[in-house]
Write a protein that holds these residues in place. Structure first.
Motif, mmCIF file in Angstrom:
data_model
loop_
_atom_site.group_PDB
_atom_site.id
_atom_site.type_symbol
_atom_site.label_atom_id
_atom_site.label_comp_id
_atom_site.label_asym_id
_atom_site.label_seq_id
_atom_site.Cartn_x
_atom_site.Cartn_y
_atom_site.Cartn_z
ATOM 1 N N LYS A 69 -82.441 46.662 -1.331
ATOM 2 C CA LYS A 69 -81.086 47.215 -1.299
ATOM 3 C C LYS A 69 -81.073 48.431 -0.389
ATOM 4 N N TRP A 70 -80.088 48.447 0.521
ATOM 5 C CA TRP A 70 -80.005 49.530 1.516
ATOM 6 C C TRP A 70 -78.538 49.842 1.787
ATOM 7 N N THR A 71 -78.259 51.099 2.041
ATOM 8 C CA THR A 71 -76.894 51.545 2.320
ATOM 9 C C THR A 71 -76.735 51.779 3.815
ATOM 10 N N LYS A 72 -75.762 51.087 4.415
ATOM 11 C CA LYS A 72 -75.498 51.196 5.848
ATOM 12 C C LYS A 72 -73.997 51.386 6.041
ATOM 13 N N ASP A 73 -73.642 52.452 6.754
ATOM 14 C CA ASP A 73 -72.239 52.771 7.046
ATOM 15 C C ASP A 73 -71.418 52.880 5.763
ATOM 16 N N GLY A 74 -72.011 53.488 4.740
ATOM 17 C CA GLY A 74 -71.307 53.680 3.481
ATOM 18 C C GLY A 74 -71.211 52.441 2.607
ATOM 19 N N ARG A 75 -71.808 51.341 2.997
ATOM 20 C CA ARG A 75 -71.764 50.102 2.223
ATOM 21 C C ARG A 75 -73.179 49.702 1.811
ATOM 22 N N THR A 76 -73.356 49.419 0.529
ATOM 23 C CA THR A 76 -74.661 49.025 0.015
ATOM 24 C C THR A 76 -74.785 47.514 0.081
ATOM 25 N N GLU A 77 -75.842 47.037 0.751
ATOM 26 C CA GLU A 77 -76.069 45.603 0.917
ATOM 27 C C GLU A 77 -77.540 45.294 0.649
ATOM 28 N N TRP A 78 -77.819 44.003 0.567
ATOM 29 C CA TRP A 78 -79.191 43.531 0.449
ATOM 30 C C TRP A 78 -79.668 43.074 1.813
ATOM 31 N N PHE A 79 -80.826 43.603 2.226
ATOM 32 C CA PHE A 79 -81.397 43.278 3.534
ATOM 33 C C PHE A 79 -82.741 42.600 3.337
ATOM 34 N N GLU A 80 -83.034 41.678 4.239
ATOM 35 C CA GLU A 80 -84.348 41.050 4.242
ATOM 36 C C GLU A 80 -85.377 42.018 4.813
ATOM 37 N N ALA A 81 -86.648 41.664 4.659
ATOM 38 C CA ALA A 81 -87.712 42.552 5.119
ATOM 39 C C ALA A 81 -87.643 42.787 6.620
ATOM 40 N N SER A 82 -87.054 41.879 7.357
ATOM 41 C CA SER A 82 -86.933 42.034 8.804
ATOM 42 C C SER A 82 -85.823 43.000 9.195
ATOM 43 N N GLY A 83 -85.018 43.444 8.248
ATOM 44 C CA GLY A 83 -83.916 44.348 8.559
ATOM 45 C C GLY A 83 -82.599 43.649 8.764
ATOM 46 N N VAL A 84 -82.519 42.373 8.454
ATOM 47 C CA VAL A 84 -81.286 41.605 8.610
ATOM 48 C C VAL A 84 -80.626 41.482 7.237
ATOM 49 N N GLY A 85 -79.373 41.895 7.189
ATOM 50 C CA GLY A 85 -78.615 41.769 5.953
ATOM 51 C C GLY A 85 -77.603 40.652 6.075
ATOM 52 N N GLU A 86 -77.316 39.991 4.976
ATOM 53 C CA GLU A 86 -76.389 38.868 5.019
ATOM 54 C C GLU A 86 -75.535 38.882 3.751
ATOM 55 N N ARG A 87 -74.244 38.813 3.958
ATOM 56 C CA ARG A 87 -73.311 38.720 2.847
ATOM 57 C C ARG A 87 -72.426 37.513 3.065
ATOM 58 N N ARG A 88 -72.295 36.704 2.054
ATOM 59 C CA ARG A 88 -71.480 35.495 2.157
ATOM 60 C C ARG A 88 -70.232 35.668 1.310
ATOM 61 N N GLY A 89 -69.090 35.330 1.839
ATOM 62 C CA GLY A 89 -67.836 35.356 1.101
ATOM 63 C C GLY A 89 -67.272 33.959 1.000
ATOM 64 N N VAL A 90 -67.316 33.349 -0.160
ATOM 65 C CA VAL A 90 -66.804 31.997 -0.347
ATOM 66 C C VAL A 90 -65.318 32.085 -0.636
ATOM 67 N N LEU A 91 -64.517 31.344 0.137
ATOM 68 C CA LEU A 91 -63.079 31.488 0.058
ATOM 69 C C LEU A 91 -62.446 30.689 -1.072
ATOM 70 N N SER A 92 -63.218 30.119 -1.951
ATOM 71 C CA SER A 92 -62.642 29.267 -2.984
ATOM 72 C C SER A 92 -62.443 29.977 -4.313
ATOM 73 N N SER A 93 -62.757 31.256 -4.403
ATOM 74 C CA SER A 93 -62.615 31.934 -5.693
ATOM 75 C C SER A 93 -62.079 33.350 -5.517
ATOM 76 N N PRO A 94 -60.818 33.508 -5.087
ATOM 77 C CA PRO A 94 -60.238 34.851 -5.021
ATOM 78 C C PRO A 94 -59.788 35.364 -6.381
ATOM 79 N N VAL A 95 -59.888 34.554 -7.425
ATOM 80 C CA VAL A 95 -59.487 34.952 -8.765
ATOM 81 C C VAL A 95 -60.388 34.218 -9.757
ATOM 82 N N SER A 96 -60.531 34.809 -10.923
ATOM 83 C CA SER A 96 -61.339 34.181 -11.963
ATOM 84 C C SER A 96 -60.498 33.127 -12.678
#
Length: 507
Positions: free
Chosen positions: A316-343
């Motif tokens: 877990k690393w904070t970049k530009d005020g946003r906390t994300e999960w990064f791989e050991a290589s320094g690449v972070g990836e966030r996926r947003g699935v568009l099928s669940s905007p509500v519970s």
């Protein structure tokens, strides 16, 4: 005296001879009577078995015999009558007061009898009942509660509550943790129409601080007692058995840390593909006070070494005020699935359908999610609000531009929580489920636009990638190396500092 008949009757004397002669003369008559009685008893059964030959003459004879015997028993039964007794003497009032003053019934039963000890000349009536000089209470802060409300429920006056909050408000900026115990002492009040003053209050403001308030000279003063806290992260390693969750819990990992670990791992690999023999590595925030209390924080590192398949190293690393999960290589990836905007569940798909209100078939340009009225609606990814307001059959409607010609729309809201021009992030609440516009019930109508035309939202997935470089990448790798070199289990830093820390957790 008689002798045996073998010796002869003449040896028994005259009396014996006369008795024998008379007996022989009278014996035939009783013997005939007994014979006739035996013959009659054989012919007439006086006590038959009432369970056999039911309804026959013999059975009725036995029944009458039974009734006759019962009636005779009732007729001959003795009568029982109460024995009259003399009534007790009636005591006069003076005698009754004398007896009541000497009896111990109220003392033995705790005055349950309703009687009281007789008063003497030394007894004087009280104008008012005396009060306790102080009251000791133990209260507890409930969930979704505040320190002020907990003190008010315990009987602390409003002025004392305001004084307490003014003294300790800076120590509990984030509020008191639910379940915190409050030791309260209320003193003697000046009069019955005034509340009791707060004489003492002690509680745990934070993991590293206890606060004690006492009243001196009529004024409350606070004394802060610092508590040493070891904030070294907790590292748990182990081998996966039949279940990665049970294996990690058996190794001592807190439930919250294991759940966060599984959520991170599930974004990279299929959890069903994790096999026995794979090794997991968990690093989580873990604050431990010298009193033994602990606080489990966020997950910091998630590692999984697999015998077959891709190994995982996520930090877990904070970049530009946003906390994300990064791989050991320094690449972070966030996926947003568009099928669940509500519970909620998807109740209608994309395509042609018969409109439930208009009554004819037309294009359904989005997908519907059935959800409870008032449920929050989230932005599926980052963007800028292009429209927020009333929009024809959409009712209350919000449209967000995401760049690259993509936009999303959210319709039938009960209330809008965004304004035009506002920049929103993925997961931010932009409104609440309702039934405005052409709608038959509370639900969310969700649309996806590509270059202004609606497309099936289930056919598109947003992927945002961040890349660390330069000094930031070096700091990231240094932190990753620090976690990898961290010893497994708890670290007894209290013992090293001369204190006595709690026992180490099992690996």
């Amino acid at each position: 005296m008689f002798q045996d008949h073998q010796l002869g009757l003449q040896q028994g004397g005259a009396t014996a001879s006369l008795w024998a002669t008379e007996s022989l003369n009278r014996s035939p008559e009783p013997q005939d009577w007994r014979a006739r009685l035996r013959e009659w008893a054989d012919e007439v059964e006086l006590v038959p078995d009432l369970g056999q030959r039911i309804g026959s003459r013999t059975w009725f004879r036995g029944l009458f015999t039974c009734f006759g015997l019962c009636a005779m028993a009732l007729y001959l039964s003795p009568a029982f009558e109460p024995v009259p007794g003399a009534p007790g003497p009636v005591l006069s009032d003076a005698h009754y007061d004398e007896v009541r003053s000497q009896m111990i019934t109220p003392l033995a039963l705790g005055a349950d009898s309703g009687r009281h000890m007789g008063s003497t000349d030394a007894v004087q009536p009280l104008r008012e009942t005396p009060e306790r000089p102080q009251i000791e209470l133990n209260a507890q802060v409930g969930s979704s509660d505040t320190l002020a409300r907990a003190l008010s429920r315990a009987g602390v006056s409003g002025n004392d509550v305001s004084t307490v909050m003014g003294l300790v408000g800076g120590d509990i900026d984030g509020g008191v943790k639910p379940g915190t115990r409050l030791d309260i002492i209320l003193g003697r009040r000046a009069s019955r129409d005034r509340p009791r003053p707060l004489d003492r209050l002690a509680f745990r403001a934070r993991l590293d601080l206890s606060v004690e308030l006492t009243r001196n000279g009529g004024l409350l003063s606070a004394r802060r007692i610092p508590i040493r806290v070891d904030d070294t992260p907790l590292r748990i390693q182990g081998v996966v058995g039949d279940s990665i969750y049970r294996s990690a819990r058996a190794a001592g990992a807190p439930p919250r840390a294991v759940q966060a670990f599984l959520r991170v791992i599930a974004q990279q690999v299929d959890l069903g593909g994790i096999a026995a023999g794979d090794r997991y590595d968990i690093v989580t925030e873990y604050r431990r006070a010298e009193t033994g209390d602990v606080e489990v924080g966020d997950l910091l590192y998630a590692g999984l070494k697999r015998g077959r398949g891709k190994s995982i190293d996520m930090l877990k690393w904070t970049k530009d005020g946003r906390t994300e999960w990064f791989e050991a290589s320094g690449v972070g990836e966030r996926r947003g699935v568009l099928s669940s905007p509500v519970s909620g569940r998807m109740s209608s798909g994309f395509g042609m359908r018969r409109h439930p209100i208009l009554g004819y078939t037309r294009m359904h340009a989005g997908i519907d999610f059935a959800a409870r009225y008032g449920s929050p609606i989230y932005a599926v990814t980052d963007g800028v609000v292009a429209y927020a307001g009333r929009h024809g059959g959409h009712g209350n409607y919000v449209r967000i531009q995401h760049g690259g010609g993509l936009a999303t729309g959210y319709a039938h809201m009960s209330r809008i929580a965004a304004v035009p021009g506002q920049r929103v992030r993925r997961g931010q609440v932009i409104g609440y489920v309702g039934s405005t516009g052409l709608s038959t019930g509370p639900h969310l109508h969700y649309e996806l636009y590509r270059n202004g035309a609606t497309v099936n939202p289930l056919s598109v997935r947003f992927t945002t990638t961040a890349q660390l470089a330069g000094a930031e990448l070096a700091a990231f790798r240094a932190k990753l190396a620090q976690y990898r070199q961290l010893r497994v289990g708890l670290h007894d830093n209290f013992a090293q500092a001369g204190g006595a820390g709690p026992a180490a957790k099992g690996k």
